[in-house]
Motif scaffolding. Structure first.
Motif, mmCIF file in Angstrom:
data_model
loop_
_atom_site.group_PDB
_atom_site.id
_atom_site.type_symbol
_atom_site.label_atom_id
_atom_site.label_comp_id
_atom_site.label_asym_id
_atom_site.label_seq_id
_atom_site.Cartn_x
_atom_site.Cartn_y
_atom_site.Cartn_z
ATOM 1 N N GLU A 2 0.837 -1.194 0.000
ATOM 2 C CA GLU A 2 0.000 0.000 0.000
ATOM 3 C C GLU A 2 0.881 1.257 0.000
ATOM 4 O O GLU A 2 1.874 1.325 0.710
ATOM 5 N N THR A 3 0.473 2.244 -0.825
ATOM 6 C CA THR A 3 1.217 3.511 -0.817
ATOM 7 C C THR A 3 0.907 4.253 0.479
ATOM 8 O O THR A 3 -0.228 4.195 0.957
ATOM 9 N N PRO A 4 1.887 4.960 1.064
ATOM 10 C CA PRO A 4 1.617 5.681 2.313
ATOM 11 C C PRO A 4 0.698 6.882 2.113
ATOM 12 O O PRO A 4 -0.012 7.294 3.017
ATOM 13 N N SER A 5 0.714 7.455 0.890
ATOM 14 C CA SER A 5 -0.150 8.614 0.632
ATOM 15 C C SER A 5 -1.525 8.139 0.197
ATOM 16 O O SER A 5 -1.657 7.078 -0.402
ATOM 17 N N LEU A 6 -2.505 8.990 0.478
ATOM 18 C CA LEU A 6 -3.849 8.740 -0.057
ATOM 19 C C LEU A 6 -3.789 9.064 -1.535
ATOM 20 O O LEU A 6 -3.250 10.100 -1.918
ATOM 21 N N ILE A 47 -1.051 13.317 0.114
ATOM 22 C CA ILE A 47 -2.038 12.966 -0.914
ATOM 23 C C ILE A 47 -1.381 13.012 -2.284
ATOM 24 O O ILE A 47 -0.580 13.909 -2.565
ATOM 25 N N GLU A 48 -1.734 12.039 -3.108
ATOM 26 C CA GLU A 48 -1.339 12.079 -4.513
ATOM 27 C C GLU A 48 -2.607 12.205 -5.349
ATOM 28 O O GLU A 48 -3.609 11.543 -5.041
ATOM 29 N N LEU A 49 -2.534 13.012 -6.393
ATOM 30 C CA LEU A 49 -3.684 13.166 -7.273
ATOM 31 C C LEU A 49 -3.371 12.495 -8.602
ATOM 32 O O LEU A 49 -2.335 12.759 -9.209
ATOM 33 N N GLY A 64 -8.730 -0.414 -6.015
ATOM 34 C CA GLY A 64 -7.803 0.015 -4.971
ATOM 35 C C GLY A 64 -6.546 0.688 -5.514
ATOM 36 O O GLY A 64 -5.623 0.977 -4.760
ATOM 37 N N VAL A 65 -6.521 0.959 -6.826
ATOM 38 C CA VAL A 65 -5.389 1.710 -7.393
ATOM 39 C C VAL A 65 -5.420 3.121 -6.800
ATOM 40 O O VAL A 65 -4.393 3.730 -6.506
ATOM 41 N N CYS A 66 -6.639 3.631 -6.607
ATOM 42 C CA CYS A 66 -6.836 4.895 -5.905
ATOM 43 C C CYS A 66 -7.737 4.628 -4.707
ATOM 44 O O CYS A 66 -8.603 3.757 -4.758
ATOM 45 N N ASN A 194 -5.233 2.082 8.849
ATOM 46 C CA ASN A 194 -5.875 3.038 9.757
ATOM 47 C C ASN A 194 -5.376 4.447 9.484
ATOM 48 O O ASN A 194 -6.121 5.411 9.600
ATOM 49 N N HIS A 195 -4.102 4.525 9.122
ATOM 50 C CA HIS A 195 -3.510 5.830 8.823
ATOM 51 C C HIS A 195 -4.274 6.506 7.679
ATOM 52 O O HIS A 195 -4.671 7.666 7.772
#
Ligand code: PRT
Ligand code: ZN
Length: 288
Positions: A2-6, A47-49, A64-66, A194-195
């Protein structure tokens, strides 16, 4: 992994792009120009856009890619995406409508039974007719649906409408709305940390505040002290209005917040209480 950024999916270039970007900026996110990049990072928030075609957003979020996406309810429903809607975002309003040529004898959608309907929304169109046990033939087109009857490839169309001017310009008459749409904030149903869930809750609080601010106005007025109870009944503030004394002991200043939808009603009722010098201000943001 999982990427750490949303990661949030947005439409790259289209009707939803500007308002989606403005919403993110209004809730305090800072990012550089997005025009030439597919994926950009926020400078002050993890956050990544990801900028993509709107049609791809439901799948990116579903897979779940985004983690989140901003996309029309029409696209989510058409794609039958398994995603969770967090919030309706109050822009990008439109409706999916059945329409026929002005001169057509059809006055009710049931008369389209057995006919050809051109649309970019085959699933929603078919489901609508199936729910009324009416057989139809769907002619799937990816664009310029409104000219299909003129080309005699369809008897009617099912397309998005906002002002209705495209239908009119093409000699079409609206029959029935089959789906009402606006932009949604959607979340993946894949398990996320959770983060990330915490980050989403914080974003939601900001978006709620932003929406509430946009739908409210700050109101200030001077009024006879004797009118306070009547004024309080007209402008029930979030919790309680602010009441300030004025140099004239018989007068007070009242500050409050009103929903924009009740603006004129409130103004008219306030005048009857002897309130004067009424000032209305926009609200940048508010947190309950
Ligand atoms: O390139 P990409 O695939 O990302 O963009 P797109 O061309 O598929 O989509 P875009 O940018 O046109 O629309 C994106 C979303 O905006 C839609 O999925 C809807 O959720 C929303 N939206 C709101 C609309 C409209 N209003 C709208 N009026 N989408 C399309 N239209 C079109 C409609 O198809 C018709 O051609 O506008 C015309 C009708 O408009 P009126 O005002 O003449 O009625
Ligand atoms: Zn599209």
């Amino acid at each position: 992994m999982e990427t750490p950024s949303l990661r949030i999916a947005l439409q790259k270039s289209g009707r939803l792009t500007e308002k989606s970007i403005a919403l993110l900026q209004n809730i305090g996110l800072v990012f550089d120009t997005y025009k030439d990049h597919l994926l950009i990072s926020c400078r002050n928030y993890p956050i990544e856009l990801l900028f993509v075609r709107d049609d791809d957003i439901p799948e990116y979020v579903q897979d779940g890619v985004c983690d989140l996406g901003f996309v029309g309810a029409n696209v989510v429903a058409e794609r039958k995406a398994s995603v969770t809607t967090l919030k309706a975002l109050e822009y990008g309003y439109c409706r999916l409508c059945l329409a026929v040529p002005k001169e057509s004898k059809v006055t009710h959608f049931s008369q389209l039974s057995g006919k050809r309907i051109a649309t970019s929304y085959p699933h929603l169109t078919e489901s609508f007719f199936a729910s009324h046990q009416l057989p139809i033939e769907v002619v799937e087109l990816s664009g310029s649906v409104e000219i299909a009857p003129k080309l005699d490839i369809a008897d009617g169309i099912c397309d998005l409408v906002s002002t209705g001017s495209t239908l009119k310009a093409n000699g079409l008459r609206e029959l029935e709305t089959i789906f009402n749409s606006q932009t949604l904030l959607i979340q993946t149903q894949k398990v996320i940390s959770n983060h990330k869930q915490d980050l989403i809750q914080k974003l939601l609080i900001r978006i709620n505040g932003q929406q509430q601010a946009q739908n409210s106005r700050y109101i200030m007025m001077n009024a006879p002290a004797a009118s306070l109870e009547r004024i309080k009944a007209i402008v029930p503030a979030l919790k309680s209005p602010t009441v300030l004394p004025l140099a004239d002991p018989n007068m007070i200043a009242v500050h409050s917040v009103i929903p924009i939808a009740r603006f004129w009603e409130v103004m008219e009722e306030l005048r009857d209480t002897g309130a004067s010098g009424i000032v209305i201000l926009p609200i940048e943001n508010m947190i309950d």
